[in-house]
Motif scaffolding. Structure first.
Motif, short mmCIF file in Angstrom:
data_model
loop_
_atom_site.label_atom_id
_atom_site.label_comp_id
_atom_site.label_asym_id
_atom_site.label_seq_id
_atom_site.Cartn_x
_atom_site.Cartn_y
_atom_site.Cartn_z
N ILE A 337 0.84 -1.20 0.00
CA ILE A 337 0.00 0.00 0.00
C ILE A 337 0.88 1.25 0.00
O ILE A 337 0.63 2.19 -0.75
CB ILE A 337 -0.94 0.01 1.22
N ILE A 346 -5.21 0.12 6.00
CA ILE A 346 -5.38 -0.84 7.09
C ILE A 346 -5.77 -0.09 8.35
O ILE A 346 -5.16 0.92 8.70
CB ILE A 346 -4.07 -1.59 7.36
N LYS A 348 -5.44 -0.81 11.84
CA LYS A 348 -4.82 -1.83 12.68
C LYS A 348 -5.56 -1.99 14.00
O LYS A 348 -5.56 -3.07 14.58
CB LYS A 348 -3.35 -1.44 12.94
N VAL A 349 -6.14 -0.90 14.47
CA VAL A 349 -6.82 -0.96 15.77
C VAL A 349 -8.05 -1.84 15.68
O VAL A 349 -8.33 -2.65 16.56
CB VAL A 349 -7.21 0.46 16.23
N LYS B 373 5.41 6.63 5.80
CA LYS B 373 4.99 5.39 5.16
C LYS B 373 3.78 4.80 5.88
O LYS B 373 2.86 4.31 5.26
CB LYS B 373 6.12 4.37 5.17
N ASN B 375 1.64 6.45 7.47
CA ASN B 375 0.53 7.33 7.13
C ASN B 375 -0.18 6.86 5.88
O ASN B 375 -1.41 6.83 5.81
CB ASN B 375 1.07 8.75 6.93
N SER B 376 0.62 6.46 4.87
CA SER B 376 -0.02 6.10 3.61
C SER B 376 -0.65 4.72 3.68
O SER B 376 -1.58 4.43 2.94
CB SER B 376 1.01 6.16 2.47
N ALA B 377 -0.14 3.85 4.56
CA ALA B 377 -0.65 2.48 4.55
C ALA B 377 -1.78 2.25 5.56
O ALA B 377 -2.62 1.39 5.34
CB ALA B 377 0.48 1.50 4.84
N TYR B 378 -1.79 3.00 6.64
CA TYR B 378 -2.75 2.73 7.71
C TYR B 378 -3.70 3.88 7.91
O TYR B 378 -3.35 5.03 7.67
CB TYR B 378 -2.02 2.47 9.03
N SER B 379 -4.90 3.54 8.37
CA SER B 379 -5.81 4.62 8.77
C SER B 379 -5.78 4.78 10.29
O SER B 379 -5.90 5.88 10.80
CB SER B 379 -7.24 4.33 8.29
N ARG B 380 -5.62 3.69 11.00
CA ARG B 380 -5.47 3.78 12.46
C ARG B 380 -4.44 2.75 12.88
O ARG B 380 -4.41 1.64 12.35
CB ARG B 380 -6.79 3.47 13.18
N ILE B 381 -3.59 3.11 13.81
CA ILE B 381 -2.60 2.14 14.27
C ILE B 381 -2.21 2.48 15.70
O ILE B 381 -2.11 3.65 16.07
CB ILE B 381 -1.38 2.13 13.32
N SER B 382 -2.02 1.44 16.51
CA SER B 382 -1.72 1.69 17.93
C SER B 382 -0.24 2.00 18.10
O SER B 382 0.59 1.67 17.26
CB SER B 382 -2.08 0.46 18.75
N ASP B 385 2.15 -0.98 18.00
CA ASP B 385 2.50 -1.46 16.66
C ASP B 385 3.50 -0.55 15.99
O ASP B 385 4.40 -1.00 15.28
CB ASP B 385 1.24 -1.57 15.81
N LYS B 389 7.06 -1.56 14.45
CA LYS B 389 7.38 -1.39 13.04
C LYS B 389 8.60 -0.51 12.83
O LYS B 389 9.44 -0.79 11.98
CB LYS B 389 6.19 -0.77 12.32
N TYR B 421 -3.93 5.17 20.37
CA TYR B 421 -3.65 4.94 18.96
C TYR B 421 -3.65 6.28 18.25
O TYR B 421 -4.01 7.30 18.80
CB TYR B 421 -4.64 3.97 18.32
N MET B 427 -7.15 11.77 3.00
CA MET B 427 -6.83 12.80 2.03
C MET B 427 -8.09 13.48 1.52
O MET B 427 -8.12 14.67 1.27
CB MET B 427 -6.09 12.18 0.83
N GLY B 428 -9.11 12.73 1.36
CA GLY B 428 -10.37 13.31 0.93
C GLY B 428 -10.38 13.66 -0.55
O GLY B 428 -9.43 13.46 -1.28
#
Lengths: 387, 505
Positions: A337, A346, A348-349, B373, B375-382, B385, B389, B421, B427-428
């Motif tokens: 991606i 993704i 992840k949460v 990176k 930012n572009s792959a995930y919408s939410r991440i804890s 994680d 990463k 998280y 981006m909209g």
């Protein structure tokens, strides 16, 4: 005449390329190196390939058997004497075509024993004496095969272009199709899978280039190059349902299963067969350099195909469908991606993958700005002249 | 230094050097600096051809006995170096059989024997300075730094006392070597005062080449001891002469780039280094080009851009740029673990290149790229994680790093503190805002401007035409006037005689 043509087609011995390549691989991948060595030596001795013999012994550190080397050298000098006599005779007594035949003889001899420079020189001389288009093209094709044999890409390219130029004016479809196969093979070497696929599929109905590789291998190459370049509809029409391919595809292990599991969305099977094909690619000279790229492309195609059907899907179910762990899947997806190959995000949460429809207007706008700005900079530099 | 006979090549070199001396004399006599420039331009070639024997011969023949220069140089290159090989040559002649080539060779030797007897006496200080310079170069080649230093100091005093503008280029070269020798011998600190005072003098005398060389020597001196502040002050207080030699200009840009990089002015530094690279010679000067490339790579990474791969692909430099290439890959992928590994492994190389401190600053960039990176792959991440990463050590610092990144504008996101998280903003749909309109409007305006300017500039021939027309009409008016005059004359003439030829109008 025909006999010479046939002889010409058989030089240089293309199987040697494959055997030599296998010898360079690790012992654990290729266990039967001893057999390979015997095969190579047998062919070398049979065809009296003195320079090739010494080169190959040097490369792999085999002992040069002085006796064999001497016998080979002797037979080479004898043959060369005979050929030179023939040339002298024909130059004094016979007509143009006899002279040409004699020269062709000599060039075939050099090509057969693996003496590149002299062979190329003599081929050029013979070329100048040849009149008919078909024979000219045959000579060029031999030179292309020599390019494949000696890994000389520029040799291949120059001769491909000249052959195409000559063939444009003729209507010799058999040779045109054969040149397409050569071109496809060359594109495969340069990782241009889409071009290669097009060439191969064009000539699949009339495959006659047996000197390069046999029909099974040809089908192997065609399927692999098309599976990574064509979208589903074309793939179905041209490859999966093509009768010519269906006849031979069963002979290559895992190939038809790969194709069908991708088309039928059986992703667990798809991965299994992909791994098997990947291992197989290691053993093939031109495909082994591209095997990682191939695998990556196949994975991207599989994931995008899967995600096309969903707006959002849990990572867990996706991992189960593909038969992999969630962490592995997460790593793969984030890599693709952020590389812009898959349109999704993704969460992840929540453990969910949400697809984002590629909005072509926005994409187009971003493209315009990205490409247009450097161009405007260049115009600005030119505009400085105006003042 | 062995005692050997002069070979024929050496004799040719001596001849050339005498020619150089005569050119220098000519330059002073006719007050034309181009001969001097020509001699000095050939210096790099001459440098390779000279050896102690040639110099000894030249010194003996060209300098007057009582000159101080000679007394010093003779101690370094005594004339005993050259064997008087006349007897040996006669023996050779008897032994040689008469063959064509060797006959010619003998003829050449005869000629050279004759030519050798043409002695040019060095009468101007320029020539003495040139001989001093050549001896200096030879000493440096032989790595005889003690003697070289002595000669340098003598030369500096000599030239300074004369205070002639024609000696400026020699002065600058001598100073360059003076500074370099002291650097090799480790005395850089002591000469700083001297260099500064020499700089002041040369500015007063408008000695452009020496000014340039001295600024560069001083900057190099400061950089050696990491005195970046002082270097910066020197740059701000002085003005690098714009009409100096290209080679000095390139050096100046390089030092400027390095100082700016340490002072966090990365864009300016990048510009200077890039210009230095462009103006540097294409082939040759390998050490310089290598160093410029290394700094360019690091500074570009610090500005946030990834250097092009062509930077690492120059054939003769590729091997040495390998650690920098690996560093760039680690920064590009945002992989902190790889970055740490590369830095640890190649620490020695980086310290030698003096890029180590700059590279340590790159750690932030690696983290920034990594976050982008994500930012572009995930919408939410804890946070946990993220720390896994990015291979950051603790998940607590992750929150603070993220908040700093959001503040700096690297990523667009919201931190959810209770649930630990980070939520990246989408981006909209750009097309629903006015942004595309503005962006397109700007660009269209720019293109139209250029179009208008181009059209305006193409009108120039029309103006020419207009002027042409005006000239024509003026001529026409004059012709009419003359016609009228003639006709009135005719009437007054009262007669039927021909008033000359009609063509007289």
């Amino acid at each position: 005449m025909l006999e010479e043509e046939e002889q010409l087609k058989l030089t240089p011995r293309m199987e040697l390329i494959q055997y030599k390549f296998l010898m360079t691989l690790d012992d654990e991948i290729v266990p039967n190196k001893k057999e390979l060595k015997e095969k190579i030596l047998k062919i070398a001795i049979e065809d009296k390939m003195t320079p090739y013999y010494s080169r190959v012994c040097e490369k792999f550190g085999w002992e040069v058997d002085e006796e064999t080397l001497n016998t080979l050298k002797k037979s080479n000098t004898e043959e060369l004497k005979k050929i030179n006599e023939l040339i002298k005779n024909s130059e004094e007594n016979d007509g143009e075509s006899e002279i040409r035949k004699a020269y062709l003889n000599k060039s075939t001899f050099y090509c057969r024993i693996g003496e590149k420079e002299k062979a190329l020189e003599l081929f050029n001389e013979t070329f100048n004496k040849t009149v008919s288009i078909g024979q000219k093209v045959d000579l060029l094709m031999t030179k292309i095969r020599m390019g494949f044999f000696f890994d000389d890409i520029s040799l291949v390219e120059t001769n491909l272009t000249s052959a195409k130029v000559i063939l444009k004016k003729s209507s010799d479809w058999e040779r045109k199709n054969r040149i397409k196969v050569y071109e496809g093979y060359h594109c495969l070497k340069l990782r241009q899978f889409k071009k290669a696929a097009n060439f191969f599929l064009d000539s699949i109905a009339t495959f006659t280039a047996n000197e390069l590789f046999d029909y099974t291998k040809f089908v192997y190459y065609s399927v692999l190059s098309s599976i990574v370049s064509f979208p589903r509809t074309e793939l179905k029409k041209k490859v999966i349902d093509a009768p010519e391919i269906l006849t031979a595809i069963e002979e290559v292990p895992h190939l038809s299963e790969l194709l069908n599991s991708l088309y039928d969305c059986q992703y667990k099977d798809f991965y299994r067969h992909l791994i098997a094909i990947y291992d197989g690619m290691k053993l093939n000279k031109i495909l082994s350099e591209h095997r990682l790229f191939f695998c990556k492309q196949m994975r991207i195609i599989a994931y995008s195909q899967f995600l096309e059907a969903y707006r959002s899907v849990t990572l867990k179910s996706m991992a189960e469908t593909f038969g992999v762990s969630i962490t592995f899947l997460d790593k793969e997806l984030s890599r693709f991606i952020s590389g812009g190959k898959i349109h999704a995000k993704i969460d992840k949460v929540g453990g969910v993958v949400e697809t984002t429809r590629a909005d072509s207007r926005n994409e187009g706008y971003k493209e315009i700005i990205k490409i247009g700005d450097p161009m405007l900079n260049r115009i600005q530099k030119l505009a400085r002249i105006l003042n | 230094m062995e005692h050997t006979t002069l070979s024929s090549k050496d004799l040719i070199t001596i001849q050339d050097l005498k020619e150089h001396l005569s050119l220098l004399q000519k330059s002073v006599d006719e007050d034309e600096s181009r001969y001097l420039v020509r001699v000095l331009r050939k210096l790099s070639i001459t440098r390779r051809r000279i050896n102690p024997q040639i110099l000894a011969k030249l010194i003996e023949e060209s300098l007057k006995e009582e000159s101080k220069t000679k007394s010093l140089l003779v101690t370094i290159f005594p004339s005993t170096l050259i064997k008087e090989g006349k007897e040996e040559e006669e023996k050779k002649e008897m032994q040689i059989e008469i063959e064509k080539e060797e006959e010619e060779e003998e003829e050449d030797k005869e000629k050279k024997k004759q030519q050798r007897n043409i002695i040019i006496q060095a009468k101007y200080p320029e020539e003495k300075a040139y001989l001093q310079l050549l001896s200096l170069l030879q000493l440096c080649k032989l790595k005889d730094y003690e003697n070289a230093l002595k000669l340098c100091e003598f030369s500096i005093d000599f030239i300074e006392k004369k205070n002639r503008r024609t000696l400026d280029s020699f002065f600058s070269k001598v100073f360059f070597y003076y500074s370099r020798i002291n650097e090799i011998l480790g005395h850089s600190k002591q000469i700083r005062k001297k260099l500064l005072s020499a700089y002041r003098t040369s500015t007063l005398r408008r000695d452009v080449s020496t000014q340039a060389v001295l600024i560069n020597c001083l900057l190099r001196n400061y950089l050696q001891f990491n005195l970046y502040d002082q270097g910066d002050k020197l740059i701000s207080k002085s003005q690098f002469p714009p009409n100096s030699l290209n080679s000095q200009h390139v050096r100046y840009l390089y030092y400027l780039g390095r100082i700016k990089a340490i002072q966090l002015d990365y864009t300016e530094s990048f510009r200077c280094l890039r210009e230095a690279k462009r103006k540097a010679p294409r082939a040759g000067a390998r050490g310089f080009r290598l160093s410029v490339n290394k700094f360019l790579c690091i500074v570009q990474l610090l500005t946030g851009e990834i250097p092009e791969i062509e930077l690492f692909m120059e054939k003769d430099l590729q091997k040495y740029l390998q650690p920098y290439f690996e560093l760039t890959s680690a920064v590009r992928t945002g992989n902190l673990g790889d970055f740490k590994k590369v830095v640890l492994r190649e620490a020695k190389v980086f310290k030698e290149d003096q890029t180590y401190s700059l590279i340590l600053r790159l750690r932030q960039n690696v983290i920034k790229t990594g976050l982008k990176k994500l930012n572009s792959a995930y919408s939410r991440i804890s946070f946990e994680d993220i720390s896994k990463k990015l291979q950051l050590d603790s998940s607590d610092s992750v929150e603070s790093i993220c908040s700093k990144a959001i503040f700096d504008g690297v990523i667009d996101a919201i931190i959810n503190h209770e649930e630990k998280y980070i939520k990246f903003k989408e981006m909209g749909d750009l097309y629903s805002t006015l942004i595309p309109q503005k962006a397109f409007g700007q660009r269209i305006k720019f293109c139209l401007n250029i179009h208008n300017t181009a059209v305006k500039n193409m009108r120039f021939p029309e103006e020419l035409l207009k002027e042409q027309e005006e000239i024509d009409t003026e001529e026409g008016k004059e012709q009419l006037k003359e016609l009228e005059k003639m006709s009135t004359n005719n009437e007054e003439g009262k007669g039927d005689f021909d008033q000359g030829e009609p063509g007289n109008l």
